[in-house]
Design a protein around this motif. Structure first.
Motif, short mmCIF file in Angstrom:
data_model
loop_
_atom_site.label_atom_id
_atom_site.label_comp_id
_atom_site.label_asym_id
_atom_site.label_seq_id
_atom_site.Cartn_x
_atom_site.Cartn_y
_atom_site.Cartn_z
N ALA A 18 -33.03 -11.09 -18.23
CA ALA A 18 -33.40 -11.43 -16.86
C ALA A 18 -34.68 -10.72 -16.41
O ALA A 18 -35.39 -11.22 -15.54
CB ALA A 18 -32.26 -11.08 -15.91
N ILE A 19 -34.96 -9.57 -17.02
CA ILE A 19 -36.14 -8.79 -16.60
C ILE A 19 -37.43 -9.60 -16.77
O ILE A 19 -38.18 -9.79 -15.81
CB ILE A 19 -36.20 -7.44 -17.34
N PRO A 20 -37.75 -10.08 -17.99
CA PRO A 20 -38.97 -10.90 -18.10
C PRO A 20 -38.89 -12.22 -17.35
O PRO A 20 -39.90 -12.72 -16.85
CB PRO A 20 -39.11 -11.13 -19.62
N ALA A 21 -37.68 -12.79 -17.25
CA ALA A 21 -37.53 -14.06 -16.54
C ALA A 21 -37.90 -13.91 -15.07
O ALA A 21 -38.50 -14.81 -14.47
CB ALA A 21 -36.09 -14.56 -16.67
N VAL A 22 -37.57 -12.76 -14.49
CA VAL A 22 -37.87 -12.51 -13.07
C VAL A 22 -39.29 -12.01 -12.87
O VAL A 22 -39.99 -12.43 -11.94
CB VAL A 22 -36.86 -11.49 -12.49
N TYR A 27 -45.75 -11.77 -11.92
CA TYR A 27 -47.03 -11.41 -12.52
C TYR A 27 -48.07 -12.51 -12.39
O TYR A 27 -49.27 -12.27 -12.60
CB TYR A 27 -46.84 -11.07 -14.00
N ALA A 28 -47.64 -13.71 -12.04
CA ALA A 28 -48.60 -14.79 -11.83
C ALA A 28 -49.42 -14.57 -10.56
O ALA A 28 -50.51 -15.15 -10.41
CB ALA A 28 -47.86 -16.13 -11.75
N LEU A 29 -48.92 -13.75 -9.66
CA LEU A 29 -49.62 -13.49 -8.40
C LEU A 29 -50.85 -12.64 -8.67
O LEU A 29 -50.75 -11.58 -9.30
CB LEU A 29 -48.69 -12.78 -7.41
N LEU A 113 -45.74 -5.92 -22.40
CA LEU A 113 -45.08 -5.95 -21.10
C LEU A 113 -43.60 -5.62 -21.16
O LEU A 113 -43.07 -4.94 -20.28
CB LEU A 113 -45.25 -7.34 -20.47
N PHE A 114 -42.91 -6.10 -22.22
CA PHE A 114 -41.44 -6.07 -22.19
C PHE A 114 -40.76 -5.42 -23.40
O PHE A 114 -39.57 -5.13 -23.33
CB PHE A 114 -40.91 -7.50 -22.06
N LEU A 115 -41.50 -5.18 -24.49
CA LEU A 115 -40.85 -4.72 -25.71
C LEU A 115 -41.39 -3.36 -26.13
O LEU A 115 -41.87 -2.60 -25.31
CB LEU A 115 -41.01 -5.77 -26.81
N TRP A 116 -41.32 -3.06 -27.40
CA TRP A 116 -41.70 -1.74 -27.90
C TRP A 116 -42.65 -1.89 -29.08
O TRP A 116 -42.77 -2.94 -29.68
CB TRP A 116 -40.44 -0.99 -28.32
N ASN A 117 -43.31 -0.78 -29.43
CA ASN A 117 -44.22 -0.78 -30.58
C ASN A 117 -43.44 -0.56 -31.88
O ASN A 117 -42.26 -0.21 -31.85
CB ASN A 117 -45.27 0.32 -30.42
N ASP A 135 -46.58 -18.30 -21.67
CA ASP A 135 -47.58 -19.36 -21.70
C ASP A 135 -47.21 -20.50 -20.74
O ASP A 135 -48.09 -21.15 -20.17
CB ASP A 135 -47.72 -19.90 -23.12
N LEU A 136 -45.92 -20.71 -20.58
CA LEU A 136 -45.45 -21.78 -19.69
C LEU A 136 -45.67 -21.42 -18.22
O LEU A 136 -46.06 -22.27 -17.41
CB LEU A 136 -43.97 -22.04 -19.94
N VAL A 137 -45.46 -20.15 -17.88
CA VAL A 137 -45.48 -19.72 -16.47
C VAL A 137 -46.88 -19.29 -16.03
O VAL A 137 -47.29 -19.56 -14.89
CB VAL A 137 -44.48 -18.57 -16.25
N LEU A 138 -47.62 -18.63 -16.90
CA LEU A 138 -48.92 -18.07 -16.52
C LEU A 138 -50.07 -18.95 -17.03
O LEU A 138 -49.97 -19.54 -18.11
CB LEU A 138 -49.08 -16.66 -17.10
#
Length: 227
Positions: A18-22, A27-29, A113-117, A135-138
């Protein structure tokens, strides 16, 4: 007992999903300046770091073209994942050959943004749906703007403005073609590469990127200056 553990794990996975989904629509703003997981780590462990957000229109076009041609030449044409490159890597793996990286800029942004190295098949598997969603949202421009502002160019140096000042003492808007190429070829391995003091191999890579950037044409159309 086992059922409770399974339910807890599933609930945790749903929360993580849910974190990246929200956050992605937020982040598009254009007035939101996202941070990476590495920046959060530095912040909460009290490590010093540099980052000065800069709009895409204030980044020298030659830097944009250099990064695209160095990191992801098909960025403006794919939808988050370069499936042709991905298939080539899978084929190499199945044949027992050493594989090359197939991460697109979108996948790298998802990771930052959301994962780890670190190398991990799990992380790679998570990058794919996240990249498609980003890519779909931004828009391509917004996604690239975020990437340039969160990618690490040196230990604790995040984003193109901080990197430009750190290495060359000038804003990202004033980078030369050579400086842009040297910064671009630093990205795959910022811990071992210094654009202000390049090795011979770095210099040769920068020569190639500089030529590609000068001839990039329609390949970089989605990040060109808007008229």
């Amino acid at each position: 007992m086992l059922r409770k553990i399974i339910v807890t794990i599933l609930a945790g996975l749903l929360i993580l999903a849910a974190i990246p989904a929200v956050l992605t629509p937020i982040y598009a703003l254009p007035f939101i300046n996202p941070v990476s997981t590495l920046m959060l780590r530095d912040h909460f462990t009290f490590r010093p770091y540099l980052r000065d957000w800069v709009p895409l229109d204030e980044v020298a076009p030659v830097l944009r073209y250099s990064v695209l041609m160095s990191e992801d030449g098909q960025y403006c044409r794919h939808h988050g994942v370069d499936w042709g490159e991905m298939r080539a890597v899978v084929d190499q793996f199945m044949e027992g050959e050493e594989t090359r990286g197939a991460s697109t800029i979108t996948m790298q942004t998802a990771k930052n943004l959301f994962l780890w190295n670190g190398r991990s098949y799990l992380r790679k598997a998570l990058e794919l749906p996240l990249a498609i969603y980003l890519d779909l949202v931004l828009s391509k421009r917004r996604l690239f703007e975020i990437y340039l502002n969160i990618v690490e160019w040196d230990t604790g140096v995040y984003g193109i403005e901080a990197a430009s000042q750190h290495y060359f003492g000038r804003p990202a808007s004033e980078l030369t073609a050579r400086q842009a190429a040297l910064l671009a070829v630093t990205l795959p391995n910022p811990d071992d590469r210094n654009p202000a003091n390049p090795t011979r191999r770095q210099a040769r890579l920068a020569d190639r990127v500089q030529r590609l950037a000068a001839q990039s044409g329609d390949y970089v159309g989605c990040v060109k200056p808007q008229e």
